[in-house]
Enzyme design. Structure first.
Site, mmCIF file in Angstrom:
data_model
loop_
_atom_site.group_PDB
_atom_site.id
_atom_site.type_symbol
_atom_site.label_atom_id
_atom_site.label_comp_id
_atom_site.label_asym_id
_atom_site.label_seq_id
_atom_site.Cartn_x
_atom_site.Cartn_y
_atom_site.Cartn_z
ATOM 1 N N GLY A 151 0.815 -1.211 0.000
ATOM 2 C CA GLY A 151 0.000 0.000 0.000
ATOM 3 C C GLY A 151 0.843 1.253 0.000
ATOM 4 O O GLY A 151 0.696 2.107 0.872
ATOM 5 N N GLY A 179 0.737 8.504 0.609
ATOM 6 C CA GLY A 179 0.610 8.567 2.061
ATOM 7 C C GLY A 179 1.788 8.012 2.836
ATOM 8 O O GLY A 179 2.944 8.123 2.425
ATOM 9 N N ILE A 180 1.484 7.401 3.971
ATOM 10 C CA ILE A 180 2.526 6.876 4.851
ATOM 11 C C ILE A 180 3.342 5.803 4.145
ATOM 12 O O ILE A 180 4.568 5.758 4.274
ATOM 13 C CB ILE A 180 1.903 6.333 6.155
ATOM 14 C CG1 ILE A 180 1.366 7.500 7.006
ATOM 15 C CG2 ILE A 180 2.920 5.528 6.951
ATOM 16 C CD1 ILE A 180 0.602 7.059 8.239
ATOM 17 N N GLY A 181 2.696 4.931 3.392
ATOM 18 C CA GLY A 181 3.420 3.878 2.687
ATOM 19 C C GLY A 181 4.438 4.440 1.714
ATOM 20 O O GLY A 181 5.582 3.956 1.634
ATOM 21 N N THR A 193 1.675 3.560 -2.774
ATOM 22 C CA THR A 193 1.658 4.535 -3.864
ATOM 23 C C THR A 193 1.397 5.951 -3.368
ATOM 24 O O THR A 193 1.516 6.907 -4.131
ATOM 25 C CB THR A 193 0.600 4.161 -4.919
ATOM 26 O OG1 THR A 193 -0.690 4.088 -4.289
ATOM 27 C CG2 THR A 193 0.932 2.826 -5.574
ATOM 28 N N TYR A 197 -12.379 -0.007 12.174
ATOM 29 C CA TYR A 197 -10.974 0.312 11.907
ATOM 30 C C TYR A 197 -10.127 0.054 13.154
ATOM 31 O O TYR A 197 -9.067 -0.576 13.077
ATOM 32 C CB TYR A 197 -10.862 1.775 11.475
ATOM 33 C CG TYR A 197 -9.445 2.278 11.354
ATOM 34 C CD1 TYR A 197 -8.653 1.944 10.262
ATOM 35 C CD2 TYR A 197 -8.890 3.109 12.339
ATOM 36 C CE1 TYR A 197 -7.361 2.416 10.136
ATOM 37 C CE2 TYR A 197 -7.593 3.587 12.220
ATOM 38 C CZ TYR A 197 -6.835 3.237 11.124
ATOM 39 O OH TYR A 197 -5.540 3.700 11.014
ATOM 40 N N SER A 225 -1.928 1.725 14.781
ATOM 41 C CA SER A 225 -2.428 3.091 14.950
ATOM 42 C C SER A 225 -2.681 3.340 16.422
ATOM 43 O O SER A 225 -2.874 2.402 17.199
ATOM 44 C CB SER A 225 -3.734 3.255 14.169
ATOM 45 O OG SER A 225 -4.401 4.458 14.508
#
Length: 264
Positions: free
Chosen positions: A14, A18-20, A16, A154, A141
């Protein structure tokens, strides 16, 4: 401290945006060859180009696969059967009232946020164990500890991956493979920015005003009193992936700005 990951291969799920993406960038800047993943080839190609331009690295590869499915995880494994570093980052979130979360929602969140990490870790940990070195990370998280009422589903998945991280660290005791959970708080990723922008439009506020209000209303215990930057989370991940972090394992590494009101 100079972190050198030359000769190491990292897979960041994951990644592409943000955090990744931030973690992939940090690992590449430290010298690692990096495999990124995304759901569409277009997003993967765009991310590869951006990373190559930013890091000047030729060791960037990628694959388009739905890691919320077993066959998507297998496609990644078939394309890249070995890795020294695995960062289980892929995940989704969605504010939704508890009574509106149906069975399909629960299953979708579990498959993407939890089972993707289980399937990939189950495969890559074997090779790391046999080679006597490896780094596995689970992006959890602060919501794993501070379950948000606006997205209980979540929070559940983030508690689950933290439990898996601790358990797998114990399974791999003494092998030279470390396993840790990274716990960000609200971070200025692509997804969070979209969420805050939508909230700002609904309330007639600027995005900056909405960020401040969100922290005050939803995360009032934050000590930094702001949304974190992607790079701040990525820095923790890169350290945990380094040779210098060899005694850090089975840990919940918090990058959540002090939201969780405990010293433990």
């Amino acid at each position: 401290m100079r972190i050198d990951l030359s000769g190491k291969k990292a897979i960041v799920s994951g990644s592409t945006a943000g955090i990744g993406f931030g973690i992939a960038r940090g690992l590449a800047l430290a010298g690692a060859d990096v495999v990124i993943t995304g759901r569409t080839q277009e997003r993967v190609d765009q991310a590869i180009d951006a990373l190559k331009q930013d890091t000047k690295s030729d060791g960037i590869a990628g694959i388009a696969a739905d890691l919320g499915r077993a066959d998507g995880c297998q496609a990644l494994i078939d394309a890249h059967p070995d890795a020294d570093i695995l960062v289980n980052n892929v995940g989704i979130f969605e504010p939704k009232a508890f009574f509106d979360i149906d069975d399909d929602d629960w299953e979708r969140f579990f498959q993407i946020n939890v089972m993707s990490a289980v399937r990939l870790s189950r495969h890559y940990a074997r090779g790391m164990r046999d080679r006597g070195w490896g780094r596995i990370q689970f992006l959890s998280s602060e919501s794993a500890l501070n379950i948000p009422t606006e997205m209980v589903h979540y929070g559940m998945t983030k508690t689950a991956v933290q439990s898996i991280s601790r358990g797998l660290a114990k399974v791999l005791a003494g092998t030279g493979v470390t396993v840790n959970a990274i716990l960000p708080g609200p971070t200025r990723s692509e997804g969070v920015r979209k969420m805050l922008k939508s909230m700002a439009e609904q309330r007639g506020l600027s995005e900056q005003e909405m960020e401040k209000q969100f922290i005050q209303e939803a995360r009032p215990s934050s000590i930094i009193q702001r949304v974190a930057e992607v790079e701040e989370v990525a820095n923790m991940s890169v350290y945990a992936a380094s040779p210098q972090a060899s005694a850090t394992t089975g840990a919940a590494l918090r990058v959540e700005g002090g939201i969780v009101d405990t010293m433990a």
